[in-house]
Motif scaffolding. Structure first.
Motif, PDB file in Angstrom:
ATOM      1  N   LYS A 248       0.842  -1.214   0.000  1.00  0.00           N
ATOM      2  CA  LYS A 248       0.000   0.000   0.000  1.00  0.00           C
ATOM      3  C   LYS A 248       0.868   1.252   0.000  1.00  0.00           C
ATOM      4  N   VAL A 249       1.932   1.234   0.795  1.00  0.00           N
ATOM      5  CA  VAL A 249       2.835   2.388   0.858  1.00  0.00           C
ATOM      6  C   VAL A 249       3.529   2.581  -0.489  1.00  0.00           C
TER       7      VAL A 249
ATOM      8  N   LYS B 211       2.524   1.567  -3.466  1.00  0.00           N
ATOM      9  CA  LYS B 211       1.544   2.021  -4.457  1.00  0.00           C
ATOM     10  C   LYS B 211       1.274   3.510  -4.293  1.00  0.00           C
ATOM     11  N   HIS B 212       1.134   3.963  -3.044  1.00  0.00           N
ATOM     12  CA  HIS B 212       0.901   5.385  -2.778  1.00  0.00           C
ATOM     13  C   HIS B 212       2.032   6.236  -3.364  1.00  0.00           C
ATOM     14  N   LEU B 213       3.269   5.807  -3.164  1.00  0.00           N
ATOM     15  CA  LEU B 213       4.419   6.543  -3.684  1.00  0.00           C
ATOM     16  C   LEU B 213       4.483   6.495  -5.210  1.00  0.00           C
ATOM     17  N   GLU B 214       4.208   5.320  -5.761  1.00  0.00           N
ATOM     18  CA  GLU B 214       4.272   5.172  -7.213  1.00  0.00           C
ATOM     19  C   GLU B 214       3.151   5.913  -7.920  1.00  0.00           C
ATOM     20  N   ASP B 215       2.067   6.190  -7.197  1.00  0.00           N
ATOM     21  CA  ASP B 215       0.980   6.993  -7.768  1.00  0.00           C
ATOM     22  C   ASP B 215       1.327   8.475  -7.755  1.00  0.00           C
TER      23      ASP B 215
ATOM     24  N   PHE C 126       2.002  10.449  -5.023  1.00  0.00           N
ATOM     25  CA  PHE C 126       1.583  11.235  -3.866  1.00  0.00           C
ATOM     26  C   PHE C 126       2.741  11.377  -2.885  1.00  0.00           C
TER      27      PHE C 126
ATOM     28  N   LEU D 106       4.688  11.257   0.603  1.00  0.00           N
ATOM     29  CA  LEU D 106       4.583  10.342   1.734  1.00  0.00           C
ATOM     30  C   LEU D 106       4.231  11.114   2.993  1.00  0.00           C
ATOM     31  N   ARG D 107       3.172  10.701   3.637  1.00  0.00           N
ATOM     32  CA  ARG D 107       2.755  11.319   4.895  1.00  0.00           C
ATOM     33  C   ARG D 107       2.679  10.230   5.952  1.00  0.00           C
TER      34      ARG D 107
ATOM     35  N   VAL E  10      -0.056   7.550   5.953  1.00  0.00           N
ATOM     36  CA  VAL E  10       0.092   6.459   4.982  1.00  0.00           C
ATOM     37  C   VAL E  10       0.907   5.325   5.604  1.00  0.00           C
TER      38      VAL E  10
ATOM     39  N   TRP F 139       2.450  -0.537 -10.358  1.00  0.00           N
ATOM     40  CA  TRP F 139       3.071  -1.102  -9.150  1.00  0.00           C
ATOM     41  C   TRP F 139       2.992  -2.620  -9.108  1.00  0.00           C
TER      42      TRP F 139
END
Length: 158
Positions: free
Chosen positions: A24-25, A27-31, A33, A35-36, A39, A141
């Protein structure tokens, strides 16, 4: 400096859960967005629970805080993807700090097949190498190159 090896004894469910949280982390980065912390929160919580439930690691952290000694902890696990997780995010129950923020603690990670518990090198801190791996731009991803496989090829070359 105190040198310890700690074998991560994880259940199949824990391994699957950690890998799912990490996916999930990633995918979030590869999209694209940023990093917070929110996440990373689920992964951080799970890493914290495992770190504090691992008797060898908990005992070592207690010794570090009680005596103030510096300690190098070598985490051992047979799955490189588990080792590549951000274990330094795990929060130490004693100090309330992330393991990466504990000044007296150095974390290293290694596959058990490549280390002998009796042959820890007590004369130098753990070597850290930044490895950057490229993937095709149009890969999502799910079809990206395996970071662990690519890292293993580079490490084998060392």
């Amino acid at each position: 400096m105190i040198w310890k090896s700690v074998t991560l004894d994880l259940s199949t469910e824990q391994i699957a859960s950690l890998k799912a949280q990490n996916a999930k982390v990633i995918k979030h980065l590869e999209d694209g967005f940023p990093l917070r912390l929110n996440v990373l929160e689920a992964l951080k919580t799970e890493l914290t629970n495992i770190a504090n439930a691992t008797p060898e690691l908990a005992k070592t952290l207690e010794e570090v805080h009680r005596a103030g000694d510096h300690c190098a902890v070598q985490l051992l696990h047979s799955d490189n993807e588990i080792l590549n997780l951000p274990w330094s995010l795990a929060v130490d129950n004693i100090s309330g700090q992330a393991l990466g923020a504990v000044n007296q603690l150095a974390l290293a990670k290694c596959l058990p097949d490549y280390v002998s518990r009796k042959k820890l090198h007590a004369h130098a801190p753990p070597l850290k190498v930044l490895i950057m791996i490229s993937s095709p731009e149009d890969a999502d991803w799910k079809s990206r190159l395996s970071f662990e496989d690519e890292e293993f090829h580079i490490l084998r070359a060392f």
